[in-house]
Enzyme design. Structure first.
Site, PDB file in Angstrom:
ATOM      1  N   GLY A 112      26.993 -33.897 -21.416  1.00  0.00           N
ATOM      2  CA  GLY A 112      26.646 -34.423 -22.732  1.00  0.00           C
ATOM      3  C   GLY A 112      25.266 -35.036 -22.839  1.00  0.00           C
ATOM      4  O   GLY A 112      24.974 -35.728 -23.811  1.00  0.00           O
ATOM      5  N   GLU A 159      31.338 -24.174 -27.816  1.00  0.00           N
ATOM      6  CA  GLU A 159      31.807 -24.023 -29.192  1.00  0.00           C
ATOM      7  C   GLU A 159      32.036 -25.385 -29.855  1.00  0.00           C
ATOM      8  O   GLU A 159      31.809 -25.538 -31.060  1.00  0.00           O
ATOM      9  CB  GLU A 159      33.100 -23.206 -29.215  1.00  0.00           C
ATOM     10  CG  GLU A 159      32.935 -21.746 -28.852  1.00  0.00           C
ATOM     11  CD  GLU A 159      32.858 -21.495 -27.348  1.00  0.00           C
ATOM     12  OE1 GLU A 159      32.601 -20.348 -26.950  1.00  0.00           O
ATOM     13  OE2 GLU A 159      33.063 -22.469 -26.570  1.00  0.00           O
ATOM     14  N   PRO A 216      23.584 -27.579 -13.827  1.00  0.00           N
ATOM     15  CA  PRO A 216      24.652 -26.566 -13.794  1.00  0.00           C
ATOM     16  C   PRO A 216      25.395 -26.495 -15.123  1.00  0.00           C
ATOM     17  O   PRO A 216      25.602 -27.512 -15.802  1.00  0.00           O
ATOM     18  CB  PRO A 216      25.573 -27.053 -12.674  1.00  0.00           C
ATOM     19  CG  PRO A 216      24.706 -27.944 -11.824  1.00  0.00           C
ATOM     20  CD  PRO A 216      23.775 -28.607 -12.792  1.00  0.00           C
ATOM     21  N   ARG A 217      25.798 -25.289 -15.480  1.00  0.00           N
ATOM     22  CA  ARG A 217      26.507 -25.078 -16.753  1.00  0.00           C
ATOM     23  C   ARG A 217      27.880 -25.727 -16.742  1.00  0.00           C
ATOM     24  O   ARG A 217      28.320 -26.282 -17.745  1.00  0.00           O
ATOM     25  CB  ARG A 217      26.636 -23.564 -17.006  1.00  0.00           C
ATOM     26  CG  ARG A 217      27.485 -23.193 -18.222  1.00  0.00           C
ATOM     27  CD  ARG A 217      26.811 -23.583 -19.511  1.00  0.00           C
ATOM     28  NE  ARG A 217      27.600 -23.205 -20.666  1.00  0.00           N
ATOM     29  CZ  ARG A 217      28.562 -23.937 -21.214  1.00  0.00           C
ATOM     30  NH1 ARG A 217      28.875 -25.110 -20.671  1.00  0.00           N
ATOM     31  NH2 ARG A 217      29.213 -23.524 -22.281  1.00  0.00           N
ATOM     32  N   ILE A 247      18.361 -22.675 -27.907  1.00  0.00           N
ATOM     33  CA  ILE A 247      17.975 -23.279 -29.182  1.00  0.00           C
ATOM     34  C   ILE A 247      17.712 -24.773 -29.033  1.00  0.00           C
ATOM     35  O   ILE A 247      16.805 -25.328 -29.660  1.00  0.00           O
ATOM     36  CB  ILE A 247      19.062 -23.006 -30.242  1.00  0.00           C
ATOM     37  CG1 ILE A 247      19.186 -21.491 -30.462  1.00  0.00           C
ATOM     38  CG2 ILE A 247      18.747 -23.706 -31.549  1.00  0.00           C
ATOM     39  CD1 ILE A 247      20.408 -21.082 -31.253  1.00  0.00           C
ATOM     40  N   GLU A 248      18.502 -25.451 -28.192  1.00  0.00           N
ATOM     41  CA  GLU A 248      18.345 -26.899 -28.021  1.00  0.00           C
ATOM     42  C   GLU A 248      16.950 -27.285 -27.530  1.00  0.00           C
ATOM     43  O   GLU A 248      16.330 -28.181 -28.119  1.00  0.00           O
ATOM     44  CB  GLU A 248      19.432 -27.436 -27.091  1.00  0.00           C
ATOM     45  CG  GLU A 248      20.819 -27.380 -27.711  1.00  0.00           C
ATOM     46  CD  GLU A 248      21.918 -27.816 -26.754  1.00  0.00           C
ATOM     47  OE1 GLU A 248      22.993 -28.211 -27.242  1.00  0.00           O
ATOM     48  OE2 GLU A 248      21.712 -27.749 -25.530  1.00  0.00           O
ATOM     49  N   ASN A 257      22.393 -21.388 -24.208  1.00  0.00           N
ATOM     50  CA  ASN A 257      21.759 -21.868 -25.436  1.00  0.00           C
ATOM     51  C   ASN A 257      20.284 -22.226 -25.228  1.00  0.00           C
ATOM     52  O   ASN A 257      19.962 -23.232 -24.590  1.00  0.00           O
ATOM     53  CB  ASN A 257      22.529 -23.075 -25.959  1.00  0.00           C
ATOM     54  CG  ASN A 257      22.098 -23.480 -27.361  1.00  0.00           C
ATOM     55  OD1 ASN A 257      21.090 -23.007 -27.864  1.00  0.00           O
ATOM     56  ND2 ASN A 257      22.859 -24.358 -27.973  1.00  0.00           N
TER      57      ASN A 257
END
Length: 453
Positions: A342, A81, A298-299, A369-370, A367
């Protein structure tokens, strides 16, 4: 369930909930301040927002004295978020509004500190922990900061927070709201406490018509479809350039297996190990085409070491990004474990194709979209409920493909990589699809105008 019963239930389970949060914090690392004063709406000084406030940041920024009056409060619960909110927060800062940015997790707070270091240093943005949803905690939080309005990113709706915001006549808006089928069912189960909270929101700006329809059915009247903030990406072009340079130097195809969750890595490693073994057998008899470098990302940072152990047990050759492997290593190893936070645009810029995980276990997807923004073809699994509409759109536009399990995903990835025309077609489709959905930030800022006075 009414709010009285909800609040007393919350107080009853608080000791267990705090213990679970502390356990999660120890595993994740970082400073969470689970039992800190801010979490309970208590502040070391009683000066109202608007006077001079001393602010020191947990991530090492120097303490600063600044005037912070009537900020726009933005709540981004965690890492995802916080990233999604970046263009909206930047737009608010660009228009001269001070921003109070709150989080629930240490990873979200650390990401916010990195992204807005300049604004923090200039006294335009301050970070704080969001208070727990006890009446006295949210009251202390709002009375201390006195925000001109509150903007909740995606889905953080708390009954006592909404009630106290209404009492203090502070507008409360949900931006880029996502309301899944499971959230819809949960809201029905909670009954009046959630219906009243939803009804108490001043405005809900949804990602899709499906989200609006669900919220409308629950009694929300002030609805507007604005799209998904995640389409308005803050792309790090320095990371993109660095990733592209590495890809060019190693001259080897690269597959990113991104945002993996617990239980997914084992499936991918099993398939990759079988491919490596098969290649070794072929190479003894004839020249075999080389396999791509597989990057596992990894997330959650707290799982980096756990995933490294899984790779070690698989017997595959690997390096960790944190070890700063040389390019010669990247030309030969099977796996690169991407154990940094990051750097997603660096990893995607290195990649010829991305398998976006969190969708092979029942996690709702991550995600996609990236990678599409960089023209990287995407493969997803069967569980994409968190991004349902955008995944369906990406599939129909030819930017993404869906498979049912890890083995199918790896096999399809190799097939696409061996068909340059197909890969380039998906790359072009991904960029075109993304361009159709940009602009959510502008639409949100336009809708927010009456509340920013």
């Amino acid at each position: 369930m009414n709010r009285f019963f909800y609040t007393n239930t919350l107080r009853l389970i608080a000791p267990i909930a705090l213990w679970l949060l502390e356990r999660r914090a120890r595993k994740a690392g970082g400073k969470w301040d689970i039992r800190g004063d801010e979490r309970f709406g208590r502040y070391p000084h009683s000066a109202p927002a608007g006077s001079s406030i001393a602010h020191g940041d947990d991530e090492g920024y120097a303490e600063t004295i600044f005037t912070f009056r009537r900020p726009v409060w933005v709540h981004a619960v965690s890492l995802g978020e916080t990233r999604a909110a970046h263009p909206l927060i930047q737009a608010l800062l660009d228009q001269g509004f001070p921003v109070l940015l709150t989080h629930m997790t240490a990873t979200g707070r650390a990401q916010g500190a990195r992204m807005f270091a300049d604004a923090i240093g200039q006294g335009m943005l301050c970070q704080a922990w969001v208070p727990y949803d006890f009446p006295e905690a949210v009251r202390g939080f709002l009375e201390h900061w006195k925000p001109r309005c509150g903007i909740l990113i995606e889905r953080e709706i708390w009954p006592n927070m909404v009630a106290e915001a209404n009492r203090q006549k502070m507008p409360l808006i949900v931006a880029s709201a996502r309301f899944s089928e499971s959230a819809y069912k949960q809201a029905h189960w909670l009954g009046s406490v959630m219906r009243n909270a939803l009804a108490g929101l001043d405005l809900v700006l949804t990602q899709s018509r499906v989200d609006s329809a669900r919220l409308d059915d629950l009694g929300v009247k002030r609805l507007q479809v604005v799209g998904n903030l995640k389409f308005d990406l803050n792309i790090s072009y320095s990371q993109v350039h660095a990733g592209q340079v590495v890809r060019q130097v190693i001259n080897r195809q690269v597959v990113a297996i991104a945002s993996t969750r617990d239980g997914e890595e084992e499936g991918f490693l099993k398939v990759i190990k079988a491919l490596v073994k098969n290649q070794e057998q072929q190479s003894r008899q004839e020249a075999a085409s080389s396999l791509p470098l597989f990057m596992i990302i990894p997330r959650h940072p707290q799982r980096f070491r756990e995933v490294e152990t899984l790779i070690q047990q698989s017997g595959l050759t690997y390096r960790c990004r944190s070890q700063n492997p040389i390019n010669d290593d990247l030309k030969t190893i099977d796996i690169l474990l991407c154990d940094s936070v990051g750097d997603m645009f660096f990893y995607y810029a290195m990649s010829d194709l991305a398998i976006v995980a969190g969708s092979f276990g029942e996690y709702g997807g991550q995600n996609h979209i990236e990678p599409c923004a960089l023209g990287v073809p995407v493969i997803v699994g069967p569980h994409t409920e968190n991004f349902q509409q955008s995944v369906e759109d990406a599939l129909s536009e030819g930017a993404a493909r869906r498979t049912q399990n890890e083995e199918e995903a790896i096999k399809l990835a190799l097939k696409i990589l061996n068909n340059e025309e197909q890969r380039l077609g998906m790359s072009k489709a991904a960029k075109q699809w993304l361009s159709l959905h940009e602009g959510a930030t502008d639409r949100i800022m336009s809708a927010l105008k009456p509340y920013l006075r």
